[in-house]
Motif scaffolding. Structure first.
Motif, PDB file in Angstrom:
ATOM      1  N   LYS A 373       5.220   1.273   9.118  1.00 27.40           N
ATOM      2  CA  LYS A 373       5.239  -0.112   8.666  1.00 27.40           C
ATOM      3  C   LYS A 373       4.585  -0.997   9.726  1.00 27.40           C
ATOM      4  CE  LYS A 373       6.630  -3.257   5.703  1.00 27.40           C
ATOM      5  NZ  LYS A 373       6.078  -3.279   4.323  1.00 27.40           N
ATOM      6  N   ILE A 376      -1.199  -2.229   9.270  1.00 29.47           N
ATOM      7  CA  ILE A 376      -1.881  -2.894   8.142  1.00 29.47           C
ATOM      8  C   ILE A 376      -3.325  -2.418   8.004  1.00 29.47           C
ATOM      9  CG2 ILE A 376      -2.632  -5.161   7.283  1.00 29.47           C
ATOM     10  CD1 ILE A 376      -0.174  -6.325   8.762  1.00 29.47           C
ATOM     11  N   ASN A 377      -3.727  -2.155   6.752  1.00 31.63           N
ATOM     12  CA  ASN A 377      -5.100  -1.763   6.421  1.00 31.63           C
ATOM     13  C   ASN A 377      -5.551  -0.474   7.119  1.00 31.63           C
ATOM     14  OD1 ASN A 377      -5.419  -4.000   4.740  1.00 31.63           O
ATOM     15  ND2 ASN A 377      -6.047  -5.296   6.455  1.00 31.63           N
ATOM     16  N   VAL A 403       3.822   7.442   4.052  1.00 29.15           N
ATOM     17  CA  VAL A 403       3.158   6.134   4.080  1.00 29.15           C
ATOM     18  C   VAL A 403       4.213   5.045   3.931  1.00 29.15           C
ATOM     19  CG1 VAL A 403       1.381   4.686   3.040  1.00 29.15           C
ATOM     20  CG2 VAL A 403       1.122   7.185   3.029  1.00 29.15           C
ATOM     21  N   LEU A 404       4.431   4.288   4.985  1.00 32.18           N
ATOM     22  CA  LEU A 404       5.461   3.246   4.993  1.00 32.18           C
ATOM     23  C   LEU A 404       4.850   1.846   4.964  1.00 32.18           C
ATOM     24  CD1 LEU A 404       7.803   4.819   7.714  1.00 32.18           C
ATOM     25  CD2 LEU A 404       7.795   5.232   5.251  1.00 32.18           C
ATOM     26  N   GLU A 405       3.526   1.753   4.878  1.00 34.18           N
ATOM     27  CA  GLU A 405       2.836   0.463   4.890  1.00 34.18           C
ATOM     28  C   GLU A 405       2.086   0.298   3.566  1.00 34.18           C
ATOM     29  OE1 GLU A 405       2.590  -2.320   6.775  1.00 34.18           O
ATOM     30  OE2 GLU A 405       1.258  -2.924   5.138  1.00 34.18           O
ATOM     31  N   ASP A 406       2.392  -0.788   2.832  1.00 33.86           N
ATOM     32  CA  ASP A 406       1.837  -0.984   1.489  1.00 33.86           C
ATOM     33  C   ASP A 406       0.319  -1.138   1.479  1.00 33.86           C
ATOM     34  OD1 ASP A 406       4.354  -0.836   0.498  1.00 33.86           O
ATOM     35  OD2 ASP A 406       4.691  -3.008   0.431  1.00 33.86           O
ATOM     36  N   THR A 407      -0.272  -1.675   2.541  1.00 30.49           N
ATOM     37  CA  THR A 407      -1.720  -1.914   2.550  1.00 30.49           C
ATOM     38  C   THR A 407      -2.523  -0.687   3.003  1.00 30.49           C
ATOM     39  OG1 THR A 407      -1.674  -2.731   4.822  1.00 30.49           O
ATOM     40  CG2 THR A 407      -1.347  -4.354   3.062  1.00 30.49           C
TER      41      THR A 407
END
Length: 476
Positions: A373, A376-377, A403-407
């Protein structure tokens, strides 16, 4: 040599070839050895022999405590005969550290000449470190390296000369608490090389470390620590070799790399141990902001190998590529893969794994991509290709993505194929023997990886693969 020879006849001829190469067991004399049941007194004895500071002895003892309490992973295959207590834990060749080839005894010099090491050093390397059994026996750097302030010295020497630097990184990149065999490594480590590249220094000619095990029932635990200061660059190559024995030997090495801001390292391994070496190799790097770490693992030899080059992308805009090539031919197991932990923003990872299984060989891929998390990107791609050359051989793939990061973006491709019979028929119809045809097909399969290798290593890997598919089979 006829292809109709029995396996025992082939082994006998390989042993004769090994002796002709100057790699026979009795060619090296030793001044000291430590073996037997592994106890704390052995750890203390190794530390005392190296005249280590108290903090390193404490670290060894802590690692030994972890070794005793950590369980052996239940998924290990092919290591049933491994008994740590029957190994020689420390073996010192009767030779002082040399800085020129003339300083080495003739029998040892001959061994490396057979492997073409002096020629490669003169032509392509800016520094070379040779490790025989438990000691560094040769280390030489070119003047240009020294003028730029690059430090390249045996690991034991770095512990005493640069304790503050070593304390900051040693066992910090790859802690001894992570699994049983890395704990064992830290308890018994000996030899290896320390490299420090100053800020803004870029070295284009590679440095090489070459490791040899020349005895049966020997444990080798060499440690490589590389620290790149900001905006620096280096290429590092490690190679290894061992003659054939009637029983096994054990290699449990470690590589730690710390890449500071905007630095870049290419780390290449060509593992060509003989087929009775049990090989564990623990490799990890940490990349700060804008840093780049490239691994290339070429795993050809050994009875069984466990190796997963890993990168922690700690800083924003850092990136890594990990290429793994494994060849498992005959009664061999290669358990290899790659791991990437992504913490920084806009980080990028590329994993490419290619395996070849032949004559009953087993290849296993284990991969981990974890995007935490806040990364980003970040983007990660991995591809696993397995080429199986006959019905007896096997390949398994175990990718694991967290994968803990939405982007974030993760892509995984896997492909398993068998040898193309039309290609094989065509090549044989042109007069090639079956094994010669297979080696050409394998090299074609690896072509897009070989073009990314340093020229010297691509040539060596090419030769080793052809030897593996020759009538006598390849040996380290």
């Amino acid at each position: 040599m006829s292809e109709d020879l029995s396996r025992e006849e082939i082994r006998r001829k390989i042993s004769m070839l090994t002796e002709q190469r100057g790699l026979e067991n009795n060619s090296v004399k030793y001044s000291f050895q430590i073996k037997g049941e592994l106890e704390e007194s052995i750890i203390e004895e190794i530390s005392q022999l190296k005249n280590e500071p108290e903090w390193m002895l404490r670290l060894r003892k802590k690692a030994f405590e972890w070794y005793k309490k950590l369980p052996t992973p239940n998924w290990l295959l092919g290591v049933e005969e491994l008994t740590i207590d029957e190994l020689t834990h420390y073996l010192k060749p009767d030779v002082n550290l040399a800085k020129s080839w003339e300083e080495l005894p003739e029998n040892i010099r001959k061994m490396y000449e057979v492997l073409n090491i002096p020629e490669v050093e003169a032509r392509a390397l800016s520094g070379l470190s040779l490790h025989l059994e438990s000691d560094t026996i040769y280390l030489k750097t070119k003047k240009a390296l020294e003028e730029k302030g690059v430090i390249m010295i045996p690991m034991e020497e770095a512990v005493k000369k640069y304790p503050d630097i070593v304390k900051s990184y040693f066992s910090k990149v790859f802690p001894f608490t992570e699994h049983k065999f890395i704990a064992l490594h830290y308890a018994l480590w000996s030899s290896g090389v320390f490299v420090y590249v100053p800020k803004n220094v870029k070295i284009r000619q590679p440095i090489e470390a070459f490791f040899v095990i020349s005895q049966a029932l020997e444990g080798q635990y060499e440690h490589t620590l590389i620290v790149l200061d900001e905006n620096s660059y280096i290429e590092f190559i490690e190679g290894c070799s061992a003659p054939m024995y009637k029983t096994y030997s054990f290699h449990d090495g470690a590589v730690e790399i710390y890449a500071h801001k905007n630095s870049h390292i290419k780390f290449t391994t060509l593992q060509n141990w003989s087929e009775n070496v049990i090989n564990f190799n623990n490799k990890r790097a940490i990349a700060e902001e804008g840093a780049e770490v490239d691994w290339l693992e070429g795993s050809v030899g050994s009875k069984v190998t466990y190796v997963y080059p890993s990168t922690i992308l700690k800083g924003d805009n850092s990136k890594t590529t990990i290429y793994t090539i494994t060849l498992s031919k005959g009664n061999k197991i290669k358990d290899a893969g790659a791991k990437v932990i992504m913490n920084g923003k806009n980080t990028a990872a590329k994993i490419v794994n290619k395996s070849i299984s032949a004559d009953g060989g087993i290849n296993i891929y284990r991969g981990l991509i974890r995007i935490n998390k806040g990364a980003i990107n970040s983007r990660a791609t991995s591809s696993c290709e397995s080429l199986i050359l006959d019905e007896k051989s096997k390949a398994y793939t175990y990718p694991h993505n967290q994968v803990l990061e939405d982007t974030a973006f993760v892509n995984h491709e896997a492909k398993t194929g068998k040898i193309n019979e039309d290609q094989l028929f065509y090549l044989e119809s042109r007069g090639l023997r079956e094994n010669e045809a297979k080696s050409i097909i394998v090299l074609g399969y690896l072509e897009n990886v070989l073009v990314n290798l340093p020229f010297e290593m691509a040539s060596v890997l090419n030769s080793v693969i052809q030897l593996e598919f020759s009538s006598i089979g390849g040996k380290g």
